[in-house]
Design a protein around this motif. Structure first.
Motif, PDB file in Angstrom:
ATOM      1  N   MET A 133     -30.454 -15.190-122.051  1.00 35.29           N
ATOM      2  CA  MET A 133     -30.671 -15.243-123.337  1.00 35.29           C
ATOM      3  C   MET A 133     -29.405 -14.881-124.308  1.00 35.29           C
ATOM      4  SD  MET A 133     -33.598 -13.730-125.871  1.00 35.29           S
ATOM      5  CE  MET A 133     -33.509 -13.825-127.432  1.00 35.29           C
ATOM      6  N   TRP A 134     -28.997 -13.595-123.903  1.00 37.01           N
ATOM      7  CA  TRP A 134     -27.889 -12.959-124.718  1.00 37.01           C
ATOM      8  C   TRP A 134     -26.514 -13.483-124.392  1.00 37.01           C
ATOM      9  CZ3 TRP A 134     -30.061 -10.953-128.942  1.00 37.01           C
ATOM     10  CH2 TRP A 134     -31.210 -10.427-128.763  1.00 37.01           C
ATOM     11  N   HIS A 135     -26.466 -14.185-123.256  1.00 34.22           N
ATOM     12  CA  HIS A 135     -24.975 -14.486-122.929  1.00 34.22           C
ATOM     13  C   HIS A 135     -24.905 -15.936-122.770  1.00 34.22           C
ATOM     14  CE1 HIS A 135     -23.433 -10.435-122.124  1.00 34.22           C
ATOM     15  NE2 HIS A 135     -24.814  -9.953-121.938  1.00 34.22           N
ATOM     16  N   GLY A 136     -25.761 -16.653-123.552  1.00 37.02           N
ATOM     17  CA  GLY A 136     -25.907 -18.073-123.538  1.00 37.02           C
ATOM     18  C   GLY A 136     -25.815 -19.001-122.179  1.00 37.02           C
ATOM     19  N   TYR A 137     -26.798 -18.872-121.487  1.00 43.67           N
ATOM     20  CA  TYR A 137     -26.778 -19.693-120.190  1.00 43.67           C
ATOM     21  C   TYR A 137     -27.452 -21.124-120.898  1.00 43.67           C
ATOM     22  CZ  TYR A 137     -29.114 -21.884-116.252  1.00 43.67           C
ATOM     23  OH  TYR A 137     -29.248 -22.775-115.139  1.00 43.67           O
ATOM     24  N   ASP A 138     -26.954 -21.939-120.196  1.00 49.31           N
ATOM     25  CA  ASP A 138     -27.250 -23.665-120.753  1.00 49.31           C
ATOM     26  C   ASP A 138     -27.368 -23.477-122.232  1.00 49.31           C
ATOM     27  OD1 ASP A 138     -27.941 -26.106-120.385  1.00 49.31           O
ATOM     28  OD2 ASP A 138     -30.121 -25.567-120.102  1.00 49.31           O
ATOM     29  N   TRP A 139     -26.290 -23.151-122.603  1.00 46.15           N
ATOM     30  CA  TRP A 139     -26.290 -22.883-124.273  1.00 46.15           C
ATOM     31  C   TRP A 139     -26.689 -24.199-125.062  1.00 46.15           C
ATOM     32  CZ3 TRP A 139     -27.604 -19.670-127.436  1.00 46.15           C
ATOM     33  CH2 TRP A 139     -27.239 -19.681-128.865  1.00 46.15           C
ATOM     34  N   GLU A 140     -26.126 -25.480-124.609  1.00 46.73           N
ATOM     35  CA  GLU A 140     -26.192 -26.726-125.496  1.00 46.73           C
ATOM     36  C   GLU A 140     -27.907 -27.025-125.694  1.00 46.73           C
ATOM     37  OE1 GLU A 140     -24.169 -28.316-127.295  1.00 46.73           O
ATOM     38  OE2 GLU A 140     -22.740 -26.516-126.791  1.00 46.73           O
ATOM     39  N   THR A 190     -13.222 -11.283-119.389  1.00 55.71           N
ATOM     40  CA  THR A 190     -12.830 -11.653-117.986  1.00 55.71           C
ATOM     41  C   THR A 190     -11.505 -12.124-117.715  1.00 55.71           C
ATOM     42  OG1 THR A 190     -15.131 -12.759-117.911  1.00 55.71           O
ATOM     43  CG2 THR A 190     -13.429 -13.771-116.491  1.00 55.71           C
ATOM     44  N   GLN A 191     -10.969 -12.730-119.030  1.00 62.45           N
ATOM     45  CA  GLN A 191      -9.481 -13.075-118.809  1.00 62.45           C
ATOM     46  C   GLN A 191      -8.496 -11.914-118.831  1.00 62.45           C
ATOM     47  OE1 GLN A 191      -8.088 -16.481-118.383  1.00 62.45           O
ATOM     48  NE2 GLN A 191     -10.481 -16.487-118.117  1.00 62.45           N
ATOM     49  N   ASN A 192      -8.998 -10.850-119.798  1.00 64.55           N
ATOM     50  CA  ASN A 192      -8.169  -9.681-119.622  1.00 64.55           C
ATOM     51  C   ASN A 192      -8.206  -8.886-118.278  1.00 64.55           C
ATOM     52  OD1 ASN A 192      -7.591 -10.017-122.441  1.00 64.55           O
ATOM     53  ND2 ASN A 192      -9.263  -8.568-123.131  1.00 64.55           N
ATOM     54  N   LEU A 193      -9.242  -8.926-117.739  1.00 70.75           N
ATOM     55  CA  LEU A 193      -9.506  -8.278-116.240  1.00 70.75           C
ATOM     56  C   LEU A 193      -8.567  -9.138-115.221  1.00 70.75           C
ATOM     57  CD1 LEU A 193     -12.968  -7.137-116.443  1.00 70.75           C
ATOM     58  CD2 LEU A 193     -11.260  -5.484-116.637  1.00 70.75           C
ATOM     59  N   ILE A 194      -8.709 -10.320-115.554  1.00 69.91           N
ATOM     60  CA  ILE A 194      -7.839 -11.087-114.309  1.00 69.91           C
ATOM     61  C   ILE A 194      -6.465 -10.869-114.477  1.00 69.91           C
ATOM     62  CG2 ILE A 194      -7.234 -13.407-113.917  1.00 69.91           C
ATOM     63  CD1 ILE A 194     -10.134 -14.217-114.473  1.00 69.91           C
ATOM     64  N   GLU A 195      -5.953 -10.759-115.748  1.00 70.11           N
ATOM     65  CA  GLU A 195      -4.697 -10.504-116.044  1.00 70.11           C
ATOM     66  C   GLU A 195      -4.034  -9.217-115.778  1.00 70.11           C
ATOM     67  OE1 GLU A 195      -3.851 -11.042-120.338  1.00 70.11           O
ATOM     68  OE2 GLU A 195      -4.355 -13.191-120.285  1.00 70.11           O
ATOM     69  N   ILE A 231     -24.915 -15.102-130.760  1.00 69.61           N
ATOM     70  CA  ILE A 231     -24.938 -15.228-129.217  1.00 69.61           C
ATOM     71  C   ILE A 231     -23.532 -16.095-128.760  1.00 69.61           C
ATOM     72  CG2 ILE A 231     -25.895 -16.597-127.129  1.00 69.61           C
ATOM     73  CD1 ILE A 231     -28.654 -16.149-128.533  1.00 69.61           C
ATOM     74  N   GLU A 232     -22.837 -16.804-129.557  1.00 69.69           N
ATOM     75  CA  GLU A 232     -21.569 -17.670-129.570  1.00 69.69           C
ATOM     76  C   GLU A 232     -20.874 -16.449-129.379  1.00 69.69           C
ATOM     77  OE1 GLU A 232     -21.477 -20.757-132.098  1.00 69.69           O
ATOM     78  OE2 GLU A 232     -22.660 -22.057-130.848  1.00 69.69           O
ATOM     79  N   HIS A 233     -20.629 -15.319-130.266  1.00 73.17           N
ATOM     80  CA  HIS A 233     -19.868 -14.320-130.303  1.00 73.17           C
ATOM     81  C   HIS A 233     -19.816 -13.574-128.893  1.00 73.17           C
ATOM     82  CE1 HIS A 233     -17.368 -10.765-131.458  1.00 73.17           C
ATOM     83  NE2 HIS A 233     -18.372 -10.182-131.196  1.00 73.17           N
ATOM     84  N   ASN A 234     -20.941 -13.310-128.537  1.00 75.00           N
ATOM     85  CA  ASN A 234     -21.241 -12.704-127.158  1.00 75.00           C
ATOM     86  C   ASN A 234     -20.396 -13.604-126.064  1.00 75.00           C
ATOM     87  OD1 ASN A 234     -22.776 -10.923-128.281  1.00 75.00           O
ATOM     88  ND2 ASN A 234     -24.851 -11.708-127.461  1.00 75.00           N
ATOM     89  N   MET A 235     -20.488 -14.889-125.967  1.00 76.00           N
ATOM     90  CA  MET A 235     -20.051 -15.731-124.907  1.00 76.00           C
ATOM     91  C   MET A 235     -18.534 -15.523-125.255  1.00 76.00           C
ATOM     92  SD  MET A 235     -22.664 -19.048-125.773  1.00 76.00           S
ATOM     93  CE  MET A 235     -21.570 -20.147-124.638  1.00 76.00           C
ATOM     94  N   GLU A 236     -17.741 -15.634-126.495  1.00 72.25           N
ATOM     95  CA  GLU A 236     -16.544 -15.463-126.625  1.00 72.25           C
ATOM     96  C   GLU A 236     -15.888 -14.194-126.137  1.00 72.25           C
ATOM     97  OE1 GLU A 236     -15.785 -16.110-130.700  1.00 72.25           O
ATOM     98  OE2 GLU A 236     -16.496 -18.260-130.601  1.00 72.25           O
TER      99      GLU A 236
END
Length: 222
Positions: free
Chosen positions: A141-148, A176-181, A165-170
């Motif tokens: 719910m809070w992280h936008g599963y199947d958001w559309e 994720t990108q910061n940790l991968i880097e 919720i879109e802010h949570n997704m962003e």
């Protein structure tokens, strides 16, 4: 209704955790907890002659409270009262049932980890420092599963819930990108995936852990 009661009422009516309300207001979750218990003075009680930052926080808090009063809990979403109650009970920032299930399974397999690791961006739910693996357990719910499709479930107050919720997704994407880097492997699981088959989720984590630690050992031998 007292000031602490107003804050708690607004947060619970809008299905927010203390951590989420703190993020909205630019304070720490401990501060929100102290507001709700009346241990420190809340922005509701702040007078007119205050710093701009406090005045801005006060306005945001009043807007949240007004939203809570305008939209009763049973009308926020097109769900039954029982479904909403279940969502509220599961709405915790840490130590949720899926997290506990996954941690217990990993521990049973002899995998040792840190939990809710604050030094890393996003405070991953489970962290393997040696292997540099960060695991997140995301509520659908809070992280936008199947958001559309899911965003259509909000029949009222869409101007509040959809951006939130879109802010949570962003934020999830940025973390994720910061940790991968930084060289980390990021694994994300939906809460319902863990509930359905915790062993399969643990298998993925264990395999990633073995691969990275064995690769590290081979590099050390060279």
């Amino acid at each position: 209704m007292s000031y602490p009661e107003k804050i708690k009422f607004a947060r619970e009516t809008l299905l927010m955790t203390q951590e989420e309300l703190a993020l909205e207001l630019g304070v720490t979750p401990i501060t929100v907890c102290r507001w709700e218990t009346g241990k420190v003075r809340s922005p509701f009680a702040v007078g007119r002659r205050v710093r701009w930052s406090r005045a801005s926080r006060q306005r945001r808090l009043f807007a949240i409270y007004a939203s809570a009063k305008a939209f009763p809990l049973t009308k926020i979403m097109a769900n039954t009262k029982e479904q909403i109650s279940r969502d509220m009970r599961s709405n915790k920032s840490k130590d949720t049932k899926p997290e506990l299930m996954l941690r217990k399974e990993l521990w049973r397999r002899g995998l040792r980890y840190r939990k809710n690791y604050k030094p890393l961006a996003g405070k991953p739910d489970i962290v393997f420092l040696r292997a540099q693996i960060a695991v997140f357990v995301d509520g659908k719910m809070w992280h936008g599963y199947d958001w559309e499709h899911q965003k259509n479930d909000f029949k009222s107050h869409q101007d509040f819930w959809i951006p939130k919720i879109e802010h949570n997704m962003e934020r999830d994407f940025e973390v994720t990108q910061n940790l991968i880097e930084l060289g980390w492997l990021v694994l994300r699981f939906w809460d319902f995936e863990i509930k359905k088959d915790v062993a399969a989720c643990a298998d993925k984590i264990e395999q990633a852990y073995r691969n990275r630690t064995e690769s590290e050992a081979r590099d050390a031998e060279i």
